[in-house]
Write an enzyme that holds these catalytic residues in place. Sequence first.
Site, PDB file in Angstrom:
ATOM      1  N   VAL A  32      43.450  40.985  39.261  1.00  0.00           N
ATOM      2  CA  VAL A  32      43.750  40.665  40.652  1.00  0.00           C
ATOM      3  C   VAL A  32      42.532  41.015  41.490  1.00  0.00           C
ATOM      4  CG1 VAL A  32      45.259  41.119  42.620  1.00  0.00           C
ATOM      5  CG2 VAL A  32      46.189  41.192  40.287  1.00  0.00           C
TER       6      VAL A  32
ATOM      7  N   ASP B 298      41.280  41.748  44.956  1.00  0.00           N
ATOM      8  CA  ASP B 298      41.785  42.162  46.266  1.00  0.00           C
ATOM      9  C   ASP B 298      40.583  42.325  47.190  1.00  0.00           C
ATOM     10  OD1 ASP B 298      43.154  43.163  48.400  1.00  0.00           O
ATOM     11  OD2 ASP B 298      43.958  44.922  47.375  1.00  0.00           O
TER      12      ASP B 298
ATOM     13  N   PHE C 153      42.455  45.211  38.162  1.00  0.00           N
ATOM     14  CA  PHE C 153      42.412  45.100  39.611  1.00  0.00           C
ATOM     15  C   PHE C 153      40.982  45.335  40.093  1.00  0.00           C
ATOM     16  CE2 PHE C 153      46.571  46.243  38.251  1.00  0.00           C
ATOM     17  CZ  PHE C 153      47.427  45.502  39.054  1.00  0.00           C
ATOM     18  N   LYS C 154      40.479  44.403  40.875  1.00  0.00           N
ATOM     19  CA  LYS C 154      39.153  44.540  41.467  1.00  0.00           C
ATOM     20  C   LYS C 154      39.324  44.778  42.965  1.00  0.00           C
ATOM     21  CE  LYS C 154      34.813  42.068  42.320  1.00  0.00           C
ATOM     22  NZ  LYS C 154      34.148  40.742  42.319  1.00  0.00           N
ATOM     23  N   MET C 155      38.962  45.966  43.411  1.00  0.00           N
ATOM     24  CA  MET C 155      39.139  46.361  44.801  1.00  0.00           C
ATOM     25  C   MET C 155      37.796  46.330  45.521  1.00  0.00           C
ATOM     26  SD  MET C 155      42.313  46.933  45.013  1.00  0.00           S
ATOM     27  CE  MET C 155      43.780  47.480  44.169  1.00  0.00           C
TER      28      MET C 155
END
Length: 305
Positions: free
Chosen positions: A138, A140, A166-168
């Site tokens: 994901v 983000d 998850f890539k923040m």
Amino acid sequence: MTSPLTGILPVAPTPFHDDGTVDQDGMRRVLDCIIDQGVDAICILANYSEQFVLSDEERALLMRISLEHVAGRVPVIVTISHFYTGIVVERAKQAQALGASMVMMMPPYHGVGLVPAEAGIYEHFQAVSDAIDIPIMVQDAPLSGCQLSVPLLTRMAKELEQVRYFKMEMPFAADKLAALIEAGGDAIEGPFDGEEAATLLADLDAGCTGTMTSGLQCEHIGQIIRSYLAGDKDAALAHWTRCLPLINHENRQCGLRACKVVMKEGGVIGSDYVRHPLKPMSDRTRARLLQLAGDMDLIALKWGK
């Protein structure tokens, strides 16, 4: 992949000839250069790949070329973002069929004024998770104008089988990473950051296990992560401090053009062309970029010479 992916997962730029057409051989050379930087995986067709200026036919061509050429040397992550759920599902299936190890996708958006409600976002990711057997990352990022809350991300990680990474890349990413890891527990298989590693040390302190940068200085940023995950935080800080001037210049002044400029200078590709309405880098910005790249003795700056 038999174990969770960690480390440095750079985005490969899409090379064009000076006339704006896709440079197919250049794409292969870009992939080889990035692999020679000691990366843990490669991401294609992302925003830093100029995915938003590619036709559907070009996108399919580049995906096939990349997956065939990498040929399992490292995992390949294929970005599949689109507003329409049906297209995202088909892109995910095609990527898996061609050998992708993972797909990455943003939430559906079309400008900040056209973002579905939370239920629609969940269903968007659910449709892809149900259609494939490889992990989903994901992405983000503020670019979407879509607020992905920690409770929503946690729910997707726990309920959707393939949503694991998850890539923040937003302000205060470390705080969001820490909150997500605490809420999601073992369901958060791969917490990553982005933004060219501008906040990497804080994000590693928060529990992230890797970064998705450009393909500019992977050999150096990879050292930061490897040192930190091995327990040598002092070495990680020293490596990050050395990388910071180039990280800052790329992130704040150059954007996606930086990798292309350095790779052209290094003989990896023949042109650093970016498609309109993007504009070439100024001579002033280019000169500072190449000076900083030279100071770091980048592989990309000498790979093709």
